[in-house]
Scaffold this motif. Structure first.
Motif, short mmCIF file in Angstrom:
data_model
loop_
_atom_site.label_atom_id
_atom_site.label_comp_id
_atom_site.label_asym_id
_atom_site.label_seq_id
_atom_site.Cartn_x
_atom_site.Cartn_y
_atom_site.Cartn_z
N ALA A 54 -2.70 1.11 2.73
CA ALA A 54 -1.66 0.09 2.78
C ALA A 54 -2.29 -1.30 2.73
O ALA A 54 -1.79 -2.20 2.04
N LEU A 55 -3.37 -1.48 3.46
CA LEU A 55 -4.04 -2.78 3.47
C LEU A 55 -4.56 -3.15 2.08
O LEU A 55 -4.37 -4.27 1.60
N TYR A 56 -5.19 -2.21 1.40
CA TYR A 56 -5.66 -2.48 0.04
C TYR A 56 -4.50 -2.83 -0.88
O TYR A 56 -4.61 -3.70 -1.73
N SER A 57 -3.38 -2.16 -0.70
CA SER A 57 -2.21 -2.45 -1.53
C SER A 57 -1.68 -3.85 -1.25
O SER A 57 -1.30 -4.57 -2.18
N PRO A 74 -3.62 -4.39 -11.09
CA PRO A 74 -3.25 -3.70 -9.84
C PRO A 74 -3.65 -2.23 -9.81
O PRO A 74 -3.90 -1.69 -8.74
N LEU A 75 -3.72 -1.59 -10.95
CA LEU A 75 -4.08 -0.17 -10.96
C LEU A 75 -5.50 0.07 -10.46
O LEU A 75 -5.80 1.16 -9.97
N ARG A 76 -6.35 -0.90 -10.56
CA ARG A 76 -7.73 -0.74 -10.07
C ARG A 76 -7.76 -0.48 -8.57
O ARG A 76 -8.61 0.26 -8.09
N TRP A 116 -5.71 12.96 0.96
CA TRP A 116 -5.43 12.32 -0.32
C TRP A 116 -3.98 11.85 -0.36
O TRP A 116 -3.67 10.74 -0.78
N LEU A 117 -3.08 12.69 0.14
CA LEU A 117 -1.67 12.34 0.21
C LEU A 117 -1.44 11.17 1.17
O LEU A 117 -0.62 10.29 0.90
N ALA A 118 -2.15 11.15 2.28
CA ALA A 118 -2.02 10.04 3.24
C ALA A 118 -2.35 8.71 2.56
O ALA A 118 -1.69 7.70 2.81
N ALA A 119 -3.34 8.72 1.69
CA ALA A 119 -3.67 7.49 0.96
C ALA A 119 -2.52 7.08 0.05
O ALA A 119 -2.18 5.90 -0.04
N ALA A 120 -1.92 8.04 -0.64
CA ALA A 120 -0.80 7.72 -1.52
C ALA A 120 0.39 7.19 -0.72
O ALA A 120 1.08 6.25 -1.15
N ILE A 121 0.63 7.75 0.45
CA ILE A 121 1.71 7.27 1.31
C ILE A 121 1.39 5.85 1.79
O ILE A 121 2.27 4.99 1.83
N GLY A 122 0.14 5.61 2.12
CA GLY A 122 -0.26 4.26 2.52
C GLY A 122 -0.06 3.25 1.41
O GLY A 122 0.43 2.14 1.64
N ILE A 144 3.06 -1.28 -0.86
CA ILE A 144 3.76 -2.01 -1.92
C ILE A 144 5.27 -2.00 -1.73
O ILE A 144 6.00 -2.53 -2.56
N GLY A 145 5.72 -1.42 -0.62
CA GLY A 145 7.13 -1.49 -0.28
C GLY A 145 8.00 -0.39 -0.85
O GLY A 145 9.22 -0.51 -0.84
#
Length: 165
Positions: A59-62, A83-85, A119-125, A130-131
């Motif tokens: 989330a912070l990186y996003s 942003p995709l990077r 891996w999923l936790a990262a996607a959720i973050g 990004i809201g």
């Protein structure tokens, strides 16, 4: 550097209000914590704290990506905005952590579900960062359903196989 320079640096406003930043970070921690709690309750190596930290970092990186994109006009010649990077970097970093959870021992592969949940936790973050709250909420709910229901189904299937012998 003067005291005023220091204060101006610290007080520089972000693109999003601090309350929204806090909400998104806390949301990532809570949603990923739910998955981590399930893993912790199963006595897995990557549990509550690990999943919470992964979600928080993603989330912070996003949020940092959103902030950089909002400031793109300040540095038009110096910064290329893609942003995709950020998503690729989060995915690659967490994949490295998740791969470390997967172990082949005594002819069995272990840790795949925990690695996948990280891996999923990262996607959720990223989603909360990004809201995209509905995406994050649905993914969390589906993950918990999959982890729990599949475990029950597997136990039933394997116990039925043993009953036949």
């Amino acid at each position: 550097m003067t005291w005023d320079d220091f204060v101006n640096e610290i007080a520089q406003p972000a693109f999003l209000p601090w309350e929204l930043l806090l909400l998104r970070l806390a949301g990532a921690v809570l949603l990923c914590g739910a998955i981590g709690f399930e893993r912790e309750s199963r006595d897995r190596a990557a549990g509550l704290r690990t999943h919470m930290l992964i979600g928080l970092a993603a989330a912070l990186y996003s949020l940092l990506m959103l902030e950089l994109v909002s400031r793109h006009d300040e540095f038009p010649d110096m910064v290329r905005s893609d942003p995709l990077r950020i998503i690729e970097a989060v995915t690659g970093g967490v994949a490295f952590l998740a791969a470390g959870m997967i172990v082949f021992s005594q002819g069995k592969v272990r840790g795949l579900t925990t690695g996948a949940s990280m891996w999923l936790a990262a996607a959720i973050g990223v989603s909360t960062g990004i809201g995209l709250w509905w995406v994050a909420l649905m993914a969390t709910a589906l993950a918990l359903i999959i982890i729990r229901l599949m475990m029950v189904a597997e136990k039933k299937a394997f116990s039925d196989d043993q009953d036949d012998n």
